[in-house]
Design a protein around this motif. Structure first.
Motif, PDB file in Angstrom:
ATOM      1  N   VAL A   1     -49.809  86.695  58.460  1.00 41.74           N
ATOM      2  CA  VAL A   1     -48.761  85.512  58.890  1.00 41.74           C
ATOM      3  C   VAL A   1     -48.646  84.999  57.517  1.00 41.74           C
ATOM      4  O   VAL A   1     -49.369  85.593  55.706  1.00 41.74           O
ATOM      5  N   GLY A   2     -47.204  84.766  57.644  1.00 48.62           N
ATOM      6  CA  GLY A   2     -45.932  84.529  56.143  1.00 48.62           C
ATOM      7  C   GLY A   2     -45.593  86.455  55.820  1.00 48.62           C
ATOM      8  O   GLY A   2     -44.689  86.630  54.674  1.00 48.62           O
ATOM      9  N   ALA A   3     -45.065  86.905  56.783  1.00 45.27           N
ATOM     10  CA  ALA A   3     -44.581  88.343  56.649  1.00 45.27           C
ATOM     11  C   ALA A   3     -43.195  88.070  56.175  1.00 45.27           C
ATOM     12  O   ALA A   3     -42.863  89.383  55.927  1.00 45.27           O
ATOM     13  N   GLY A   4     -42.591  87.003  56.868  1.00 47.82           N
ATOM     14  CA  GLY A   4     -41.614  87.481  55.687  1.00 47.82           C
ATOM     15  C   GLY A   4     -41.652  87.112  53.963  1.00 47.82           C
ATOM     16  O   GLY A   4     -40.381  87.104  53.326  1.00 47.82           O
ATOM     17  N   GLY A   5     -42.066  86.868  53.470  1.00 45.43           N
ATOM     18  CA  GLY A   5     -42.201  87.146  52.298  1.00 45.43           C
ATOM     19  C   GLY A   5     -43.053  87.922  51.960  1.00 45.43           C
ATOM     20  O   GLY A   5     -42.358  89.321  52.180  1.00 45.43           O
ATOM     21  N   GLY A   6     -43.067  88.096  50.091  1.00 45.43           N
ATOM     22  CA  GLY A   6     -43.193  89.430  48.961  1.00 45.43           C
ATOM     23  C   GLY A   6     -44.034  90.428  49.603  1.00 45.43           C
ATOM     24  O   GLY A   6     -44.078  91.472  49.573  1.00 45.43           O
ATOM     25  N   LEU A   7     -45.378  89.631  50.233  1.00 42.49           N
ATOM     26  CA  LEU A   7     -46.823  89.936  50.295  1.00 42.49           C
ATOM     27  C   LEU A   7     -46.309  91.201  51.413  1.00 42.49           C
ATOM     28  O   LEU A   7     -46.621  91.686  52.308  1.00 42.49           O
TER      29      LEU A   7
ATOM     30  N   GLY B   1     -40.906  81.679  59.553  1.00 39.97           N
ATOM     31  CA  GLY B   1     -40.067  80.674  59.449  1.00 39.97           C
ATOM     32  C   GLY B   1     -38.498  81.234  59.378  1.00 39.97           C
ATOM     33  O   GLY B   1     -38.617  81.851  58.151  1.00 39.97           O
ATOM     34  N   GLY B   2     -37.731  80.982  60.173  1.00 37.14           N
ATOM     35  CA  GLY B   2     -36.192  81.418  60.022  1.00 37.14           C
ATOM     36  C   GLY B   2     -36.012  83.102  60.368  1.00 37.14           C
ATOM     37  O   GLY B   2     -36.327  83.825  60.337  1.00 37.14           O
ATOM     38  N   GLU B   3     -34.505  82.644  60.425  1.00 38.76           N
ATOM     39  CA  GLU B   3     -33.713  84.212  61.159  1.00 38.76           C
ATOM     40  C   GLU B   3     -33.660  85.140  60.148  1.00 38.76           C
ATOM     41  O   GLU B   3     -34.211  86.470  60.549  1.00 38.76           O
TER      42      GLU B   3
ATOM     43  N   ALA C   1     -36.864  86.511  60.644  1.00 32.68           N
ATOM     44  CA  ALA C   1     -36.865  87.511  61.817  1.00 32.68           C
ATOM     45  C   ALA C   1     -35.987  88.700  61.346  1.00 32.68           C
ATOM     46  O   ALA C   1     -36.745  89.991  61.371  1.00 32.68           O
ATOM     47  N   LYS C   2     -35.263  88.786  61.044  1.00 29.27           N
ATOM     48  CA  LYS C   2     -34.530  89.976  60.573  1.00 29.27           C
ATOM     49  C   LYS C   2     -34.849  91.243  60.157  1.00 29.27           C
ATOM     50  O   LYS C   2     -35.062  92.071  60.303  1.00 29.27           O
ATOM     51  N   MET C   3     -35.155  90.507  58.635  1.00 29.14           N
ATOM     52  CA  MET C   3     -36.073  91.990  57.817  1.00 29.14           C
ATOM     53  C   MET C   3     -37.320  92.155  58.937  1.00 29.14           C
ATOM     54  O   MET C   3     -37.443  92.975  58.661  1.00 29.14           O
ATOM     55  N   CYS C   4     -38.170  91.343  58.982  1.00 28.94           N
ATOM     56  CA  CYS C   4     -39.298  91.707  59.394  1.00 28.94           C
ATOM     57  C   CYS C   4     -39.272  92.727  60.880  1.00 28.94           C
ATOM     58  O   CYS C   4     -40.138  93.366  60.377  1.00 28.94           O
ATOM     59  N   LYS C   5     -38.151  92.992  60.953  1.00 27.49           N
ATOM     60  CA  LYS C   5     -37.761  93.478  62.612  1.00 27.49           C
ATOM     61  C   LYS C   5     -37.938  94.638  62.232  1.00 27.49           C
ATOM     62  O   LYS C   5     -37.799  95.981  62.519  1.00 27.49           O
ATOM     63  N   GLN C   6     -36.972  94.429  60.859  1.00 28.92           N
ATOM     64  CA  GLN C   6     -36.243  95.944  60.445  1.00 28.92           C
ATOM     65  C   GLN C   6     -37.448  97.132  58.991  1.00 28.92           C
ATOM     66  O   GLN C   6     -37.369  97.820  59.526  1.00 28.92           O
ATOM     67  N   LEU C   7     -38.047  95.801  59.937  1.00 30.27           N
ATOM     68  CA  LEU C   7     -39.055  96.786  58.509  1.00 30.27           C
ATOM     69  C   LEU C   7     -39.555  97.474  59.764  1.00 30.27           C
ATOM     70  O   LEU C   7     -41.179  97.954  59.512  1.00 30.27           O
TER      71      LEU C   7
END
Length: 349
Positions: free
Chosen positions: A176-182, A202-204, A207-213
């Protein structure tokens, strides 16, 4: 020390705004080293320190920062295992007593006499910073100081949290909070540890960054109609993830996690929203055998392990570099929740 270089840093005080100015170069004590900080990651904790959000007294005036990577340029007379020219890092835990029951059992972050970089002692938002030799991170020479700096807190913290969760390879973890620095680092550590990641943010852009990672699925808390149902549905058997890593900076996610973690699952609290409280129904917690734990920062061995994942190329933190003089702008973005990944400041600019 045989030289007196100039030192510039970002200093905050209760009475004045964050200032970039010339400050004295500190002198290392007998058991300390002086590190020429080249880069420092910017953590949400730095903002909490500046805003006075936590019930813990801060040093004032204060030089913040606790993800500083650089080169050792001086050492105290008792320091024998760190050489001039070594790469080293300033972490959140700047020092501890090394003799209490916690320190003796490798729980030195729990030491009652712990020194906290950028909070109770000056940190890494300056060109020259002090650290206790026993606690500075030993950074391998092949590492890039710019990109390794976020590992010193963000990487170490999430790696420790994942270890504390007890999740095993092949199991599912919700971040939870996967798109932030941590979060951006947690996804990678989880993948490297053989876990399947459900990213929540939250946010596209995130979303893009998390899937790429490498996240297997992404749930947008801002658009989902039923977050609890969606998290459960993202697991193969529909019963929820084995572990939840809470990196959020708001209170609500801490109230929701017990609703979607699977029975016998573990909730790990890492984020520390100001004045927030945990909430979980006692009945469900008991009959479903849910574990709720706090995870602080890693010890010295955790640090070495977290850095080794990075050294082997398994962790590549998404980050942006700006000059140290732009730190106020980074904090403004942080307040708005508008940062995907991590910001790193170059102390020479």
């Amino acid at each position: 020390m045989s030289f007196r270089p100039l030192n510039y840093g970002s200093v905050t005080d209760i009475s004045v705004a964050l200032q970039y100015k010339k400050i004295p170069v500190p002198t290392p004590g007998p058991d300390e080293v002086l590190i020429n900080i080249k880069y420092s990651g910017v953590c949400h904790t730095d903002l909490h320190a500046m805003m006075g959000d936590w019930p813990l007294a801060t040093k004032m005036p204060l030089v913040g920062g606790h993800e500083g990577a650089g080169v050792v340029v001086a050492r105290g007379e008792l320091v024998k295992d760190v050489e001039i020219g070594d790469y080293a890092g300033i972490k959140w835990l700047n020092g501890s007593c090394l003799s209490c029951s916690y320190c003796q059992q490798s729980d030195e972050p729990l030491c009652s006499k712990a020194l906290l970089s950028g909070y109770t002692v000056d940190g890494s938002f300056q060109q020259y910073a002090i650290g206790k030799a026993a606690h500075v991170a030993r950074i391998p020479k092949e590492c890039n100081l710019e990109s390794v700096s976020p590992i010193l807190c963000a990487g170490l913290t999430v790696y420790k949290g994942l270890k504390e969760s007890g999740a095993r390879p092949g199991q599912n973890v919700a971040i939870v909070g996967a798109g932030g620095g941590l979060g951006s680092l947690a996804i990678q550590y989880a993948n490297a540890m053989g876990l399947h990641v459900i990213a929540i943010d939250g946010g596209e852009e995130k979303a893009k960054m998390c899937k790429q990672l490498g996240a297997k699925s992404y749930i947008d808390f801002a658009t989902t109609k039923n977050l609890v149902a969606d998290v459960k549905a993202a697991t193969p058997d529909g019963t929820g993830p084995h572990a939840v890593l809470l990196l959020a900076v708001s209170e609500k996610p801490f109230q929701q996690a017990s609703e979607y973690v699977r029975s016998r699952g573990t909730i790990i609290c890492v984020g520390m929203p100001a004045n927030a409280y945990l909430k979980a129904p006692v009945f469900d917690t008991v009959v479903r055998m849910i574990n709720i734990k706090g995870s602080y920062v890693g010890n010295r061995q955790d640090t070495a392990e977290a850095l080794d994942f990075y050294r082997r190329g398994l962790i590549n933190a998404p980050y942006k570099v700006v000059g140290l003089t732009q730190l106020p702008e980074v904090f403004d973005l942080m307040k708005k929740g508008a940062i995907a990944g991590r910001y790193v400041v170059d102390t020479s600019k």
